[in-house]
Write an enzyme that holds these catalytic residues in place. Structure first.
Site, PDB file in Angstrom:
ATOM      1  N   THR A 259       0.892  -1.369  -0.116  1.00  0.00           N
ATOM      2  CA  THR A 259       0.199  -0.141  -0.149  1.00  0.00           C
ATOM      3  C   THR A 259       0.941   1.201   0.032  1.00  0.00           C
ATOM      4  O   THR A 259       0.316   2.386  -0.089  1.00  0.00           O
ATOM      5  CB  THR A 259      -0.902   0.152   1.115  1.00  0.00           C
ATOM      6  N   PHE A 387      -2.695   2.092   9.440  1.00  0.00           N
ATOM      7  CA  PHE A 387      -2.046   0.612   9.149  1.00  0.00           C
ATOM      8  C   PHE A 387      -3.142  -0.449   9.927  1.00  0.00           C
ATOM      9  O   PHE A 387      -2.352  -1.480   9.926  1.00  0.00           O
ATOM     10  CB  PHE A 387      -0.646   0.673   9.817  1.00  0.00           C
ATOM     11  N   CYS A 394      -0.861  -3.924  10.335  1.00  0.00           N
ATOM     12  CA  CYS A 394      -0.159  -4.161   9.144  1.00  0.00           C
ATOM     13  C   CYS A 394       1.250  -4.840   9.724  1.00  0.00           C
ATOM     14  O   CYS A 394       1.816  -3.936  10.458  1.00  0.00           O
ATOM     15  CB  CYS A 394       0.220  -3.043   8.405  1.00  0.00           C
TER      16      CYS A 394
END
Length: 1018
Positions: A259, A387, A394
Site C-alpha cells: 500500500t 495501518f 499491518c
C-alpha cells in the site's frame, strides 16, 4: 436503554447495496454527515453490517477479526488464509504471524536499507534520464518501486519493473486482480456468474501470480542462500509455539501486496498542492542531510516530513476501511449502541480520521502542524489507524515507513517536481486500496542547494548478508569468568533478542560469563548469583508480552511477598510510541513487579522507541551505562579479556607504503589501501583505522605482592594485546585511583600535587597512567585495576587523499608520522599510536578500517565547472589531493572543469613539498591547477611568503577574482592554521571593501556561507 443504529432506506432484495455501488469513499462522507457516527447497511438483504465513524466508538470494540463479504473475501480466492486475509480462528494465521514477526523487527528492517536504496535509485535514474519535459505517472512508478522493493528485500527476487515500458506481468495481473476483487463487491452473485470472460481473466491473473510465487520458492530451494531474507525465514522458520513450519502453499499465500505506493502518491500530491509545505520539507531535508544520502540514524531528524506523512495518511489512508466484530453481544459508545456478536463492524478510517470532534473544525484540511509538538502523541486512542489495529495491524508497517521516507527524501533531494497540469485537483481511484487518479508530474534536476546523485546500492555492505550467531532459548553453561551475568529476553520480532545477544557478546570484555535465554526459560526462579539484564517488549493488540515471555510475566504477576529478594536487575524496553496503548507496558510491568517483590534495581529502565531513528543510539547509551554500573560488582583484581569490537570495520589490505620526505626530516608518508569489499567513498571522506599500540618494553619492579610480572622486561603486546589506549592522558579520577594504591608518602604527596595542578602538570604534558606507573614504581596496582583505567582502543580518522574516479576500490592516505620528544621530558619519545602503526606496515599487511563520511559541505560541487580555492599546510594537503585528482580525471574524460587554486604551506621545496615534482606539476600542465606555495624555511622560493596566510595576502586579488567567479573554498590543517587563514581572509575583505574589523568579520560570515568548508585537526 440503547439507541437504535440508524439505517438508510432499503430496496427489496438489494437492501442498501445501491449506496455501496456509489462512489466510495465519497459516499461515506455523505453517510457520516447524514447519519452521524454509525450507520447500518444491509447489502442484498443479507445480515447487516455496521459502518462506524468516530474513534471514540472504537475504544469499546472487541476487535477480533471476522470475515465478511467485502474486498478481502474475494482476495481469499488467491491467498486463502494468508496473513492479510485469514480469519482469526484459522491456525495458519497464528503460525505465519509468529514465524514472520522476527523478520520485520527494527534491526532487520534497517538492514534492508541498502536493498531499498538499490530500487529507489532505479526510479531516480529513470526520471533523470527522461528529462524535465517527460510526463511522469508517479502512481505507476511508485507501484513499481513498491513491488520491486518488496520482492527484492524480502525474497531477493528482481521484478526489474524499471527496465521495461510495461509493468511486469506479475504487477499487471496483481493490479487487474485487485481491481476485479473490488468490483465483485458491487455485483450480485448471480450477475457475477454470467460474466464468463471476466471470470476467466480473474482466474488467469491468479494463475500468473501463483506461478511466479511458486517459481521463486522452487528457485530458492534449488539454490539455497544464507541470506536471512523473508523467504528463507518462511522456508526454514518454525513456530515457537507449535513447532510447525509453513507449507509451500502457505508460503505462496503470504507473498503480499503493498500500500506504500498509494501513500507516496497522495503525499506527493499534497506537497505539490501546498508549496509552503514543500518548501519546509525541502529546507528540513537539506539542513539535515546536506546533500548526502539518508541513513537510518537520520530518520528521526526529519520531524516535519514525518508530520506531512502522518497528515497525508490521515486524509488518504491507502486502505480506507478495516473489519472487526464483537466476540459476544455487547454495547459500544459507552453503552449507547447494541452490537450483536459476529455482526461485521466496518471501521471506515477514511471518515473516522476526519472526525471534527477529534481533529477540529478544519479536519478536512491538510495541516501537518497538527501532527507536531506532541499533538500526535496526545490523540485519543484509535484516532489514527491507517495501518490497521491490534494483532491484525499491518505487519509490514516499519518496512513501508522506511521505504516511503527513503523515496520521498531522495526525490526531494534530487528533483524539483511540479504538476504537469497546475490546475489538477485530487481524484480518487479505488481497487482494494486507494490512489490518486490521473495524477501526472514533471521532474527537473535541482539547481539550488545540495542535490543527491543517484548511484547503485550494489556496492553497499548489507548487514544481513551473513548469518547471525544463533541464540538458544535455554540458558547455556557459563564460561570461565568469575562473575555470571544473566541476559534474558522476550522477543517476537528479533530486536530484543539481538540486543540481548549483543550484551552477552560484550560481557566477556567486562569480566563476565554471560548466560543468555528467554524469559520463559527462567520462570519460577530469577537468579541471585549474578546481575540480571532483561530486554523485552510489548505487542499491539491486548498489550501482550512476547510469546517466549508470557509464562514469565504471568508468574511475576502472581507473586506474593518478597520472593525476589537478592535479585539485582535492570530492564531495557523496546517498543513503538505510535502504539500508544501498549508502548513499554510489559517492560514497565516487569520493572515494577521485580522491585515490588524484593528485587534491587541496578540501573533505571531503558526505553527504546523503534519509531525514532535514535533507537539504536538509545540502546548504545543504555549499554554504556550498564557496563559502567556492572563494573562495580567486579573485584578490582579481576582481569578482563581484551577483545575490542568495532562492528563497522572490516579488513583492508596495504598496497603501498612510501616515504615522501628525505631521511633526517619529519616523516610524511603516502599509503595506498585496498578497501574491504563493498566499501565506497567520495573525495573528501575519511578512512578510519583501528591501530595497534607501538611495541615498547617497560621494566616493572616491586617489593610488595603484585599481579604484574616484576623483575624482567615484558612486552606490552603480551600483556595488553594492543587493544587499549596506553597514551591516553590520565584523568583526575585515574590519579585518585593511583593515590589509593600508593605505598609511600613521597608518592602520595607527588600525586596530590599533580591532582591539584592537573592542567599544568598532567594535561599539558600529556602524562598517561602508564607514565605515572613507570615514574612512581611503588604504586601497587593490579593488572585488572590498571586495565579498567584504560579506555578501549579507538579508531583514528585520516582524510582520504584520493578520488574514486582514480580507483573506486582503493584509497590513499597522506600522513605525518608523529615521533617527537615527549612533553613529559625524562628522555622519552612520544610515538603517535596510529601514525607509527601505519608507518611500520608492509605491502600485503591487513588493516582493520572503515570509511567515514565527512561533512556534506566538505566535498567538491557536483558541477565540475565550479572553480575551487584550497588552503592547506603539511599533510593537510590530503583531501585537496583527492579533489585535484578528481578534477584531473574529469578533465581527461573530456569534461569541462573549473580552475583550482592551491595555497600550500610547507617547509622547503626540497623536503616536504608533497607531490610537487610529479602530480602537482602534471595537473598544472593539464591546465586544471595553479599552485601558490609558502615555504617557511626558504622564503625566496615563495616570493617572500613564509606561511599560507602570507601567500593569501600576496595573492588577494586573485582570490577575489576566484570568488567573483563562484569558487568554493576549502581549508584543511591544524586549528592554528585554520584560524590564521580565516583571519587573513577577513583582513582581505577589510582591505578590499574598506571595512572596519567588525564589519569585515560579519561580511566574511555572509559571503562564505555555503561556499567555505573546513576540515580541522589537532
Amino acid at each position: 436503554m440503547t439507541t437504535p443504529i440508524p439505517q438508510p432506506p432499503t430496496i427489496p432484495l438489494l437492501g442498501t447495496r445501491r449506496l455501496w455501488i456509489a462512489k466510495c469513499p465519497c459516499i461515506l462522507h455523505s453517510l457520516a454527515k447524514k447519519y452521524g457516527e454509525i450507520v447500518q447497511l444491509d447489502l442484498l438483504g443479507e445480515a447487516p453490517s455496521f459502518h462506524h465513524i468516530t474513534p471514540l466508538l472504537t475504544r469499546h470494540v472487541d476487535v477480533e477479526f471476522t470475515g465478511y463479504k467485502i474486498v478481502l473475501l474475494n482476495v481469499r480466492a488467491l491467498v486463502h488464509d494468508g496473513l492479510f486475509t485469514a480469519f482469526g480462528n484459522e491456525p495458519n494465521w497464528g503460525i505465519a504471524h509468529r514465524v514472520l514477526m522476527p523478520a520485520f523487527g527494527t534491526a532487520n528492517i534497517r538492514a534492508m536499507l541498502p536493498d531499498m536504496r538499490d530500487i529507489c535509485d532505479q526510479m531516480l535514474l529513470k526520471w533523470e534520464r527522461f528529462g524535465p519535459h517527460q510526463l511522469i505517472d508517479p502512481t505507476d512508478d511508485f507501484t513499481r518501486v513498491a513491488l520491486d522493493t518488496l520482492a527484492f528485500c524480502t525474497m531477493s527476487y528482481r521484478l526489474n519493473s524499471f527496465y521495461s515500458v510495461e509493468p511486469p506481468q506479475f504487477a499487471k495481473s496483481m493490479g487487474e486482480f485487485l481491481k476485479e476483487c473490488y468490483y465483485r463487491t458491487k455485483r450480485p452473485g448471480l450477475v457475477q456468474s454470467w460474466m464468463k470472460s471476466t471470470n476467466a481473466k480473474y482466474e488467469s491473473d491468479m494463475k500468473v501470480m501463483k506461478d511466479v510465487g511458486n517459481a521463486i520458492i522452487a528457485e530458492r530451494k534449488a539454490n539455497p542462500t544464507e541470506k536471512k531474507d523473508l523467504l528463507n525465514v518462511m522456508l526454514s522458520g518454525r513456530d515457537p509455539k507449535t513447532g510447525e513450519g509453513l507449507s509451500e502453499e502457505t508460503i505462496c499465500n503470504n507473498v503480499s501486496h503493498e500500500t506504500s505506493s498509494g501513500m507516496l502518491s497522495f503525499t506527493v500530491y499534497r506537497l505539490l498542492k501546498y508549496p509552503e509545505v514543500m518548501r519546509k520539507v525541502r529546507a528540513e531535508v537539506d539542513e539535515v542531510l546536506q546533500g548526502r544520502r539518508i541513513e537510518v540514524e537520520d530518520f528521526d531528524k526529519l520531524p516535519y516530513l514525518v508530520a506531512v506523512m502522518r497528515e497525508s495518511l490521515r486524509l488518504c489512508p491507502a486502505a480506507p476501511a478495516r473489519g472487526a466484530a464483537a466476540k459476544e453481544d455487547t454495547t459500544i459508545g459507552n453503552g449507547k449502541y447494541f452490537v450483536k456478536a459476529g455482526v461485521p463492524l466496518v471501521i471506515q478510517q477514511w471518515v473516522m480520521q476526519r472526525d471534527p470532534k477529534v481533529w477540529g473544525d478544519d479536519a478536512q484540511e491538510f495541516r501537518p502542524e497538527r501532527m507536531l509538538d506532541g499533538k500526535f502523541e496526545a490523540l485519543p486512542a484509535n484516532a489514527w489507524q491507517p495501518f490497521g489495529y491490534g494483532m491484525r495491524g499491518c505487519i509490514g508497517r516499519p518496512f513501508a515507513w522506511q521505504e516511503i521516507i527513503l523515496v520521498l527524501v531522495s526525490m526531494i533531494q534530487k528533483f524539483d517536481i511540479s504538476f504537469a497540469d497546475p490546475s489538477y485537483t485530487l481524484q480518487i481511484q479505488q481497487t482494494m486500496t486507494l490512489k490518486p487518479k490521473n495524477l501526472r508530474i514533471r521532474a527537473r534536476l535541482r539547481t539550488d542547494g545540495p542535490r543527491l546523485s543517484a548511484s547503485s546500492a550494489l556496492n553497499v555492505k548489507r548487514m544481513y548478508d551473513s548469518p547471525a550467531p544463533s541464540v538458544k532459548g535455554s540458558i547455556p553453561t557459563p564460561g570461565d569468568a568469575k562473575a555470571t551475568l544473566y541476559v534474558l529476553y522476550g522477543s517476537n520480532t528479533g530486536t530484543s533478542e539481538s540486543f540481548s545477544q549483543r550484551i552477552a557478546g560484550e560481557a566477556v570484555s567486562y569480566g563476565f560469563a554471560a548466560k543468555i535465554g528467554t524469559l520463559d526459560s527462567i520462570t519460577g526462579h530469577l537468579p541471585t548469583d549474578g546481575p540480571v539484564v532483561i530486554v523485552t517488549a510489548s505487542f499491539e493488540g491486548r498489550c501482550q508480552p512476547a510469546d517466549n515471555a508470557a509464562r514469565f510475566v504471568d508468574w511475576i504477576s502472581h507473586l506474593e511477598g518478597q520472593q525476589l529478594a537478592g535479585v539485582k536487575y535492570t530492564v531495557f524496553g523496546c517498543g513503538n510510541s505510535e502504539w500508544v496503548q501498549t508502548y513499554q507496558r510489559i517492560p514497565k510491568l516487569c520493572d515494577s513487579l521485580i522491585e515490588e517483590h524484593g528485587g534491587e534495581r541496578l540501573l533505571s529502565r531503558g526505553e527504546g522507541d523503534a519509531s525514532q531513528g535514535q533507537f539504536f543510539q538509545i540502546f548504545d547509551e543504555y549499554e554504556g551505562k550498564l557496563w559502567e554500573t556492572l563494573s562495580t560488582v567486579l573485584d578490582d583484581g579481576d582481569e578482563r579479556a581484551e577483545t575490542l569490537r568495532q562492528p563497522d570495520t572490516a579488513m583492508g589490505r596495504l598496497v603501498e607504503n612510501k616515504l615522501l620526505t628525505p631521511p633526517g626530516h619529519p616523516a610524511k608518508r603516502h599509503l595506498e589501501f585496498e578497501l574491504p569489499a563493498g566499501m565506497s567513498f567520495n573525495a573528501g571522506d575519511y578512512l578510519a583505522i583501528l591501530p595497534h599500540n607501538p611495541i615498547r618494553d617497560i621494566f616493572i619492579s616491586g617489593d610488595s605482592p603484585t599481579s604484574l610480572p616484576v623483575g624482567k622486561k615484558v612486552s606490552l603486546v603480551e600483556i595488553l594485546s594492543g587493544y587499549v589506549e596506553l597514551s591516553q592522558i590520565a584523568t583526575t579520577k585515574d590519579i585518585q585511583t593511583l593515590l589509593t594504591a600508593a605505598s609511600s608518602d613521597d608518592t602520595l604527596n607527588a600525586l596530590e600535587d599533580l591532582k591539584a595542578s592537573y592542567t599544568d602538570h598532567v594535561a599539558s604534558k600529556r602524562l598517561s597512567v602508564l607514565d605515572l606507573l613507570e615514574k612512581y614504581q611503588d604504586i601497587n596496582l593490579s593488572l585488572g585495576a590498571f586495565l579498567r583505567m584504560l579506555p578501549a582502543m579507538r579508531v583514528r580518522q585520516y582524510s582520504i587523499s584520493s578520488s574514486p574516479l582514480w580507483k573506486p576500490e582503493n584509497v590513499t592516505l597522506t600522513i605525518s608520522v608523529i615521533e617527537a620528544p615527549a612533553l613529559s621530558g625524562e628522555d622519552k619519545v612520544f610515538l603517535g599510536v596510529a601514525s607509527h602503526y601505519l608507518s611500520q606496515l608492509l605491502p600485503g599487511d591487513r588493516v582493520r578500517m572503515t570509511v567515514r563520511h565527512s561533512a556534506a559541505a566538505f566535498h567538491l560541487p557536483e558541477d565540475p565547472s565550479v572553480p575551487a580555492v584550497m588552503f592547506c599546510a603539511g599533510s593537510g594537503i590530503a583531501p585537496m589531493r583527492g579533489f585535484m585528482q578528481e578534477r584531473a580525471m574529469q578533465k581527461i574524460s573530456g569534461r569541462e572543469v573549473g580552475k583550482m587554486l592551491l595555497f600550500f604551506g610547507c617547509r622547503d621545496p626540497e623536503v616536504d613539498y608533497l607531490y610537487g615534482e610529479v602530480e602537482l606539476k602534471e595537473w598544472i600542465d593539464l591546465g586544471i591547477l595553479d599552485v601558490r606555495p609558502a615555504f617557511s624555511r626558504k622564503l625566496e622560493a615563495s616570493h617572500g611568503c613564509k606561511y599560507v596566510q602570507d601567500r593569501i595576502w600576496a595573492e588577494r586579488l586573485e582570490i577575489m577574482e576566484a570568488y567573483e567567479k563562484g569558487a568554493k573554498f576549502f581549508t584543511c590543517g591544524s586549528g592554528q592554521v585554520a584560524k590564521g587563514i580565516k583571519l587573513k581572509l577577513i583582513d582581505l575583505l577589510e582591505d578590499v571593501h574598506k571595512l572596519d574589523r567588525a564589519q569585515a568579520t560579519e561580511k566574511f560570515e555572509q559571503v562564505t556561507k555555503g561556499r567555505y568548508a573546513t576540515d580541522v585537526f589537532d
